[in-house]
Design an enzyme around this catalytic site. Structure first.
Site, short mmCIF file in Angstrom:
data_model
loop_
_atom_site.label_atom_id
_atom_site.label_comp_id
_atom_site.label_asym_id
_atom_site.label_seq_id
_atom_site.Cartn_x
_atom_site.Cartn_y
_atom_site.Cartn_z
N GLN A 1 -9.83 -14.63 -4.98
CA GLN A 1 -9.14 -14.77 -3.68
C GLN A 1 -8.78 -16.23 -3.44
OE1 GLN A 1 -12.31 -13.25 -1.10
NE2 GLN A 1 -12.75 -15.31 -0.38
N GLY A 2 -8.05 -16.47 -2.39
CA GLY A 2 -7.78 -17.83 -1.94
C GLY A 2 -7.06 -18.69 -2.97
N ASP B 1 -20.36 -15.20 -13.07
CA ASP B 1 -21.15 -15.94 -12.09
C ASP B 1 -21.37 -17.34 -12.64
OD1 ASP B 1 -22.95 -17.02 -10.37
OD2 ASP B 1 -24.46 -15.45 -10.57
N TYR C 1 -21.43 -30.53 1.77
CA TYR C 1 -20.12 -30.16 1.18
C TYR C 1 -19.38 -31.42 0.74
CZ TYR C 1 -15.41 -28.21 0.79
OH TYR C 1 -14.17 -27.85 0.32
N LYS D 1 -18.24 -32.55 -3.06
CA LYS D 1 -16.83 -32.73 -3.44
C LYS D 1 -16.57 -34.17 -3.89
CE LYS D 1 -15.46 -28.48 -2.84
NZ LYS D 1 -14.98 -27.64 -3.96
N PRO E 1 -9.44 -16.49 2.80
CA PRO E 1 -10.39 -15.56 3.43
C PRO E 1 -11.65 -16.27 3.93
CG PRO E 1 -9.53 -14.61 1.41
CD PRO E 1 -9.01 -16.02 1.47
N SER E 2 -12.15 -17.25 3.18
CA SER E 2 -13.40 -17.89 3.62
C SER E 2 -13.15 -18.80 4.83
CB SER E 2 -14.06 -18.67 2.49
OG SER E 2 -13.35 -19.83 2.21
N ARG F 1 -15.12 -19.18 8.47
CA ARG F 1 -15.60 -20.43 9.08
C ARG F 1 -15.07 -20.58 10.50
NH1 ARG F 1 -14.89 -21.89 3.80
NH2 ARG F 1 -12.86 -22.88 3.99
#
Ligand SMILES: NC(=O)c1ccc[n+]([C@@H]2O[C@H](COP(=O)([O-])OP(=O)(O)OC[C@H]3O[C@@H](n4cnc5c(N)ncnc54)[C@H](O)[C@@H]3O)[C@@H](O)[C@H]2O)c1
Length: 252
Positions: free
Chosen positions: A17-18, A56, A149, A153, A185-186, A190
């Site tokens: 996705q995304g 995974d 996060y 990054k 989607p994520s 958020r």
């Protein structure tokens, strides 16, 4: 379609996705043979643009055996896109040791695993282009509630430069893409979580995310994928070891 990636084979993580999915579609449209992977194989239902597999990236064993399978059955990739990532929301005071370790495992160590698994074959094959998905929220910008996060990054940018420096004479280019806030989607999750935590409406929480970009809107996954196509293709043959922003001016 203009065949900018014709004759190239690409492996992409988190392509269900995304941004990862948009990259898989854009690569296929440019003529690449795409091997798309995601933790959740169900997300590939009806997705015809790629060979799709469950992977995974938290498991070294699974990543290693997947790399062997890809190289053995399809051939060595010319392009590797490391897209898997997770946003922990909070400051240092909200970040437990478990949160820290999970974020670094999924966002950074997963790339280490993929590189260890695929780089030897790519080197033996004469090189290739590696694209790591970082973020504008990294060593480039700090924003509230993105403590671990941002640290992960930023680490991706350092890792990208290190690998670029080590293999620059062996045909390997490595670049990082640093998106601003991108519809995915994520992100929807958020926005809803922020609304829940602050008592704001979902519309106001969304407006706050939009306001981070001086351009006045969120980015699309397709706009990130366009940059990935360029960095994966030979058009960027003199570009390596750099973070590339696609951020609607977030880092201005
Ligand atoms: N959306 C944004 O605003 C934005 C901004 C900057 C950077 N990014 C980065 O772009 C990347 C993709 O983000 P997105 O928002 O487009 O996607 P997303 O968060 O909506 O989807 C993430 C995908 O990763 C997969 N995934 C989760 N755990 C995995 C695992 N262990 N192994 C393999 N796959 C796993 C999920 O199944 C999902 O398909 C991430 O690295 C993210 O940090 C996103």
């Amino acid at each position: 379609m203009s065949d900018r990636l014709k004759g190239k084979r690409a492996v992409i993580t988190a392509a269900g996705q995304g941004i990862g999915r948009a990259i898989a579609k854009a690569f296929a449209a440019e003529g690449a043979e795409v091997v798309a992977t995601d933790l959740d194989e169900k997300k590939f239902s009806g997705f015809k643009d790629a060979k799709c597999f469950a992977l995974d990236v938290l498991s070294t064993e699974k990543v290693d055996s997947f790399a062997q399978k890809v190289v053995g059955e399809f051939g060595t990739p010319n392009i590797l896109v490391n897209c898997a990532g997770y946003v922990h929301q909070g400051s240092v005071l909200d970040c437990s040791e478990k949160d820290w370790d999970f974020s670094f495992d999924l966002n950074v160590k997963s790339i280490h695993r993929m590189l260890r698994a695929f780089l030897p074959a790519m080197l033996a094959n004469g090189g290739g282009s590696i694209v790591n998905i970082s973020s504008a929220v990294s060593s480039i910008r700090g924003v509230p509630k993105r403590y671990v996060y941002g640290a992960t990054k930023a680490a991706i940018i350092g890792l990208t430069k290190a690998v670029a420096a080590d293999f620059i004479r062996q045909g390997i280019r490595v670049n990082a893409i640093c998106p601003g806030t991108i519809e995915s989607p994520s992100l929807e999750g958020r926005i809803e979580a922020n609304a829940g935590q602050t008592g704001q409406s979902v519309d106001q929480a969304r407006a706050d995310f939009v306001a981070r970009q001086p351009i006045g809107r969120l980015g699309t996954a397709q706009e990130v994928a366009a940059l990935a196509v360029f960095l994966a293709s030979d058009e960027s043959s003199y570009i390596t070891g750099q973070p590339h922003l696609v951020d609607g001016g977030m880092a201005l």
